[in-house]
Design a protein around this motif. Structure first.
Motif, PDB file in Angstrom:
ATOM      1  N   GLY A 183      25.370  34.097  43.133  1.00 11.72           N
ATOM      2  CA  GLY A 183      24.311  34.443  42.195  1.00 11.72           C
ATOM      3  C   GLY A 183      24.691  35.601  41.291  1.00 11.72           C
ATOM      4  N   LYS A 184      23.897  36.667  41.314  1.00  9.94           N
ATOM      5  CA  LYS A 184      24.125  37.794  40.411  1.00  9.94           C
ATOM      6  C   LYS A 184      25.406  38.549  40.704  1.00  9.94           C
ATOM      7  N   ARG A 185      26.012  38.281  41.859  1.00  4.44           N
ATOM      8  CA  ARG A 185      27.280  38.929  42.226  1.00  4.44           C
ATOM      9  C   ARG A 185      28.491  38.021  41.978  1.00  4.44           C
ATOM     10  N   ALA A 186      28.292  36.912  41.309  1.00  6.16           N
ATOM     11  CA  ALA A 186      29.367  35.935  41.111  1.00  6.16           C
ATOM     12  C   ALA A 186      30.561  36.521  40.372  1.00  6.16           C
ATOM     13  N   LEU A 187      30.303  37.256  39.309  1.00  7.09           N
ATOM     14  CA  LEU A 187      31.406  37.832  38.542  1.00  7.09           C
ATOM     15  C   LEU A 187      32.185  38.814  39.392  1.00  7.09           C
ATOM     16  N   TYR A 188      31.471  39.664  40.121  1.00  2.00           N
ATOM     17  CA  TYR A 188      32.141  40.629  41.008  1.00  2.00           C
ATOM     18  C   TYR A 188      33.060  39.899  41.981  1.00  2.00           C
ATOM     19  N   TYR A 189      32.573  38.825  42.578  1.00  2.00           N
ATOM     20  CA  TYR A 189      33.373  38.157  43.595  1.00  2.00           C
ATOM     21  C   TYR A 189      34.508  37.326  43.010  1.00  2.00           C
ATOM     22  N   HIS A 190      34.414  36.936  41.762  1.00  2.00           N
ATOM     23  CA  HIS A 190      35.581  36.315  41.126  1.00  2.00           C
ATOM     24  C   HIS A 190      36.704  37.343  40.972  1.00  2.00           C
ATOM     25  N   ALA A 191      36.342  38.538  40.484  1.00  2.00           N
ATOM     26  CA  ALA A 191      37.349  39.592  40.342  1.00  2.00           C
ATOM     27  C   ALA A 191      37.912  39.980  41.703  1.00  2.00           C
ATOM     28  N   TYR A 192      37.053  40.012  42.705  1.00  2.00           N
ATOM     29  CA  TYR A 192      37.466  40.399  44.054  1.00  2.00           C
ATOM     30  C   TYR A 192      38.391  39.356  44.670  1.00  2.00           C
ATOM     31  N   ALA A 193      38.083  38.093  44.482  1.00  2.00           N
ATOM     32  CA  ALA A 193      38.917  37.016  45.032  1.00  2.00           C
ATOM     33  C   ALA A 193      40.289  36.978  44.372  1.00  2.00           C
ATOM     34  N   LEU A 194      40.354  37.397  43.117  1.00  2.00           N
ATOM     35  CA  LEU A 194      41.629  37.343  42.405  1.00  2.00           C
ATOM     36  C   LEU A 194      42.666  38.301  42.992  1.00  2.00           C
ATOM     37  N   GLY A 195      42.235  39.382  43.637  1.00  2.00           N
ATOM     38  CA  GLY A 195      43.190  40.318  44.225  1.00  2.00           C
ATOM     39  C   GLY A 195      44.125  39.647  45.217  1.00  2.00           C
ATOM     40  N   PRO A 196      43.600  39.080  46.312  1.00  2.00           N
ATOM     41  CA  PRO A 196      44.493  38.427  47.272  1.00  2.00           C
ATOM     42  C   PRO A 196      45.173  37.185  46.707  1.00  2.00           C
ATOM     43  N   LEU A 197      44.479  36.425  45.865  1.00  2.00           N
ATOM     44  CA  LEU A 197      45.102  35.213  45.322  1.00  2.00           C
ATOM     45  C   LEU A 197      46.305  35.559  44.449  1.00  2.00           C
ATOM     46  N   MET A 198      46.189  36.606  43.637  1.00  2.00           N
ATOM     47  CA  MET A 198      47.303  36.995  42.776  1.00  2.00           C
ATOM     48  C   MET A 198      48.469  37.527  43.603  1.00  2.00           C
TER      49      MET A 198
END
Length: 374
Positions: free
Chosen positions: A252-267
């Motif tokens: 929901g309203k935290r979706a953008l935050y968690y996209h940025a957060y998920a990118l750390g380990p994925l990158m």
């Protein structure tokens, strides 16, 4: 010794041109030295022993605690103030330890190997926790997640200093055995969970993958590295045509935050894979590239993410701004390898230094080669 900035940048440029022509992961199973860290490491000018007298926070053996979010909120977007306070108290000792180990490791790298005492201190702190078998007993899903993120941070710190530690120091092997045990436990926990649980496929799994891959490189375990990279693939398979992660949109309203957060380990997983013969950068038709574009565009135009998540987006920045530099620290990895594809390439100078403890600290230092801070 070659200048660190020139060595780091030159190596990464070569990497981008050659896709790191290295043996397959299976061929690297014999020794930890054959598994490459995600960044250029320093050839030691002087070997040191672990500093067994370094001041070290008390080892955290067991960890419990629940999520900071309101239990009844299916999106896990609304923070429960009391739960958040209890959560912060529970993880504070762990975060303190991570920061101190990473700080010493970064100082060693920043000195271009001229302060081996910092390598000895980082290693000595890790030895104290390994000797106590720290992070052995996790009592909740939240605790398991924090162990994953901690093992990721600590293994990346160890990679920065390992070559400066005398191979004859038995403590070095104790540290690597500890990483091996913790990596196995991270993997087993997620393998044994109900596959329908969100945390087996969302950012929790990617951080677990980075913990396993980092522990694998640290301990010389190709099986852990393989599982870690497979965890990255779990995430990248879900990236849609727009570049979004459906499970992070569900926040929901935290979706953008968690996209940025998920990118750390994925990158970081993508870079570890590329250094070890299994690149994730072009996996699933370049899913990672799409995810980067979607996330950065979302920071600039959060209404785009809101339209897909079904809710206006909260600002990422702690001061109410669009983001904090640490939210996009993974951009240093992407910029080093794909500067021509980095949508924010022209902004990098103003953003630096980009730092994030759980990705190894000073990302600008490790990946761009710039001496971020004295």
């Amino acid at each position: 010794m070659a200048d660190w900035a020139q060595l780091s940048r030159r190596t990464l440029i070569i990497a981008g041109a050659s896709s790191w022509l290295v043996p397959s992961i299976g061929a690297c199973a014999s020794a930890g030295a054959d598994l490459r860290p995600p960044f250029q490491t320093l050839p030691p000018e002087k070997l040191v022993k672990l500093d067994r007298d370094v001041e070290t926070p008390e080892p955290v053996i067991r960890l419990s605690g629940d999520s900071r979010y309101v239990r009844e909120d299916p999106a896990r977007a609304d923070v429960d103030p009391d739960a958040a306070e209890a959560y912060e108290r529970a993880v504070a000792p762990l975060r303190t330890f991570e920061r101190e180990v990473v700080r010493h490791a970064n100082r060693y790298v920043r000195s271009k190997g001229e302060t081996p005492a910092h390598a000895g201190r980082a290693g000595g702190m890790l030895w104290r926790w390994a000797k106590a078998d720290a992070l052995d007993e996790m009592k909740s899903d939240t605790a398991h997640f924090n162990r994953s993120a901690s093992v990721a941070a600590l293994s990346l710190a160890w990679m920065q200093v390992r070559e400066a530690i005398d191979p004859e120091d038995e403590g070095r092997r104790e540290i690597e055995k500890w990483f091996d045990r913790r990596g196995d436990e991270v993997r087993d926990y997620y393998d044994e969970k109900d596959p329908d649980q969100r945390s087996t496929r969302n950012n929790h799994r990617y951080w677990a993958g980075l913990a396993a891959a980092g522990a694998g490189v640290a301990a010389g375990s190709s099986r852990l590295l393989e599982w870690g990279l497979e965890s990255g693939e779990v995430g990248l398979r879900q990236v849609d045509r727009d570049g979004a992660l459906p499970l992070e949109l569900s926040r929901g309203k935290r979706a953008l935050y968690y996209h940025a957060y998920a990118l750390g380990p994925l990158m970081m997983l993508a870079e570890i894979g590329a250094r070890n013969g299994r690149s994730l950068y072009d996996f699933q038709g370049g899913a990672l590239h799409r995810l980067v574009r979607f996330t950065l565009r979302g920071i600039e135009e959060p209404e785009r993410v809101a339209a897909k998540a079904g809710a206006p987006q909260e600002p990422l920045g702690r001061d109410g701004g669009p983001f904090d530099a640490g939210d996009v620290a993974w951009l240093e990895i992407y910029d080093a390898r794909y500067r021509d594809r980095n949508p924010w390439a022209r902004r990098m100078a103003e953003l630096r230094p980009l730092t994030y403890t759980r990705l190894g600290g000073d990302m600008t230092l490790l990946f761009s080669g710039q001496n971020a801070r004295a």
